[in-house]
Write a protein that holds these residues in place. Sequence first.
Motif, PDB file in Angstrom:
ATOM      1  N   VAL A 150      48.145  50.208  41.348  1.00 16.94           N
ATOM      2  CA  VAL A 150      47.103  49.199  41.435  1.00 16.94           C
ATOM      3  C   VAL A 150      47.385  48.099  40.416  1.00 16.94           C
ATOM      4  O   VAL A 150      47.855  48.370  39.314  1.00 16.94           O
ATOM      5  CB  VAL A 150      45.697  49.840  41.244  1.00 16.94           C
ATOM      6  CG1 VAL A 150      45.526  50.387  39.845  1.00 16.94           C
ATOM      7  CG2 VAL A 150      44.596  48.854  41.551  1.00 16.94           C
ATOM      8  N   SER A 151      47.168  46.869  40.843  1.00 19.68           N
ATOM      9  CA  SER A 151      47.365  45.716  39.964  1.00 19.68           C
ATOM     10  C   SER A 151      46.061  44.927  39.976  1.00 19.68           C
ATOM     11  O   SER A 151      45.516  44.643  41.048  1.00 19.68           O
ATOM     12  CB  SER A 151      48.517  44.867  40.517  1.00 19.68           C
ATOM     13  OG  SER A 151      48.757  43.774  39.680  1.00 19.68           O
ATOM     14  N   CYS A 152      45.539  44.601  38.796  1.00 15.38           N
ATOM     15  CA  CYS A 152      44.202  43.992  38.733  1.00 15.38           C
ATOM     16  C   CYS A 152      44.128  42.907  37.674  1.00 15.38           C
ATOM     17  O   CYS A 152      44.913  42.882  36.727  1.00 15.38           O
ATOM     18  CB  CYS A 152      43.138  45.006  38.305  1.00 15.38           C
ATOM     19  SG  CYS A 152      43.138  46.526  39.167  1.00 15.38           S
ATOM     20  N   ILE A 153      43.106  42.069  37.838  1.00 15.62           N
ATOM     21  CA  ILE A 153      42.699  41.178  36.748  1.00 15.62           C
ATOM     22  C   ILE A 153      41.318  41.650  36.288  1.00 15.62           C
ATOM     23  O   ILE A 153      40.405  41.817  37.104  1.00 15.62           O
ATOM     24  CB  ILE A 153      42.590  39.707  37.205  1.00 15.62           C
ATOM     25  CG1 ILE A 153      43.907  39.224  37.800  1.00 15.62           C
ATOM     26  CG2 ILE A 153      42.159  38.825  36.030  1.00 15.62           C
ATOM     27  CD1 ILE A 153      43.873  37.774  38.258  1.00 15.62           C
ATOM     28  N   PHE A 154      41.205  41.875  35.001  1.00 18.26           N
ATOM     29  CA  PHE A 154      39.907  42.168  34.383  1.00 18.26           C
ATOM     30  C   PHE A 154      39.520  41.001  33.480  1.00 18.26           C
ATOM     31  O   PHE A 154      40.396  40.301  32.950  1.00 18.26           O
ATOM     32  CB  PHE A 154      39.991  43.444  33.529  1.00 18.26           C
ATOM     33  CG  PHE A 154      39.921  44.722  34.320  1.00 18.26           C
ATOM     34  CD1 PHE A 154      38.714  45.382  34.509  1.00 18.26           C
ATOM     35  CD2 PHE A 154      41.072  45.273  34.883  1.00 18.26           C
ATOM     36  CE1 PHE A 154      38.651  46.558  35.247  1.00 18.26           C
ATOM     37  CE2 PHE A 154      41.024  46.450  35.613  1.00 18.26           C
ATOM     38  CZ  PHE A 154      39.812  47.100  35.795  1.00 18.26           C
ATOM     39  N   GLU A 155      38.213  40.832  33.301  1.00 21.21           N
ATOM     40  CA  GLU A 155      37.719  39.819  32.348  1.00 21.21           C
ATOM     41  C   GLU A 155      36.602  40.421  31.518  1.00 21.21           C
ATOM     42  O   GLU A 155      35.883  41.323  32.002  1.00 21.21           O
ATOM     43  CB  GLU A 155      37.187  38.595  33.109  1.00 21.21           C
ATOM     44  CG  GLU A 155      38.285  37.788  33.777  1.00 21.21           C
ATOM     45  CD  GLU A 155      37.779  36.639  34.659  1.00 21.21           C
ATOM     46  OE1 GLU A 155      38.617  35.954  35.255  1.00 21.21           O
ATOM     47  OE2 GLU A 155      36.543  36.455  34.760  1.00 21.21           O
ATOM     48  N   PRO A 156      36.404  39.927  30.301  1.00 22.93           N
ATOM     49  CA  PRO A 156      35.290  40.453  29.496  1.00 22.93           C
ATOM     50  C   PRO A 156      33.961  40.171  30.191  1.00 22.93           C
ATOM     51  O   PRO A 156      33.815  39.129  30.827  1.00 22.93           O
ATOM     52  CB  PRO A 156      35.385  39.656  28.184  1.00 22.93           C
ATOM     53  CG  PRO A 156      36.783  39.147  28.141  1.00 22.93           C
ATOM     54  CD  PRO A 156      37.200  38.939  29.572  1.00 22.93           C
ATOM     55  N   GLN A 157      33.002  41.097  30.074  1.00 20.19           N
ATOM     56  CA  GLN A 157      31.707  40.916  30.759  1.00 20.19           C
ATOM     57  C   GLN A 157      30.818  39.964  29.973  1.00 20.19           C
ATOM     58  O   GLN A 157      30.890  39.932  28.768  1.00 20.19           O
ATOM     59  CB  GLN A 157      30.996  42.257  30.880  1.00 20.19           C
ATOM     60  CG  GLN A 157      31.402  42.944  32.130  1.00 20.19           C
ATOM     61  CD  GLN A 157      30.835  44.345  32.278  1.00 20.19           C
ATOM     62  OE1 GLN A 157      30.272  44.883  31.340  1.00 20.19           O
ATOM     63  NE2 GLN A 157      31.018  44.912  33.435  1.00 20.19           N
TER      64      GLN A 157
END
Length: 212
Positions: free
Chosen positions: A205-212
């Motif tokens: 799996v490849s993802c972009i996460f961002e701070p909430q």
Amino acid sequence: MSKRSNDFDRIAPFYDILAKLVFGNAMKKAQTAFLDKIPSNSKVLIIGGGTGWILVELFERLSNVQVVYVESSAEMLSLTNSRLMKAWQAKVKFIHGNQCDIEQDHFDVIITHFFLDLFKEDKVSHIINTLKATLKPNGKWLFCDFELNNVHSKYWQKILVRTMINFFKLTTNLEANKLIDLREHLKSCGLKQVESRRFYKKMIVSCIFEPQ
Ligand SMILES: C[S@@+](CC[C@H](N)C(=O)[O-])C[C@H]1O[C@@H](n2cnc3c(N)ncnc32)[C@H](O)[C@@H]1O
């Protein structure tokens, strides 16, 4: 003498060949899937970047980024250096060390590709939080790793993961004993997933996460 854990020095010269033999182009596709989403002029942290081909992919897309490249393997760092042209080397600060050696800094982008799966579950959240403290509030975290969904994972995928863990236990003194749900850890550390793609029959799996 106790051997260092997650020590990739011995297998550094063969690592990319092995990855390609087992997964074809899937690991590369997964790691490059979201490089185009990195804004120009970004300050990027890459930790556990391996032989450094990711830097070539990054600079070919964006020549105006500054990179801090943290690698615990001297062999991986030497391979990385040898593949970068001088102009690109000047844009990279190399740190031979680990997550504890990152100076107080603030990054637009953090890249952890096939890195968090090296650690035992009780350490992962601490590592994520250490890295997250260096991410700007509007920053992006590019994450890529193996994943087994217990319900849908095929039998052969479970065997492949167990074989990989055993292989890396022998060759690198891998710290992790099993594959854990890393995306859940990222979420519980206050990051939200904004994009994702799956590769290799959904095992990567490849993802972009961002701070909430
Ligand atoms: C599984 S390899 C992945 C390499 C690369 N990301 C790739 O997918 O081709 C993990 C890398 O993390 C490095 N590493 C292990 N522990 C580390 C740590 N605590 N800090 C920085 N790098 C580390 C290893 O030397 C190795 O190069």
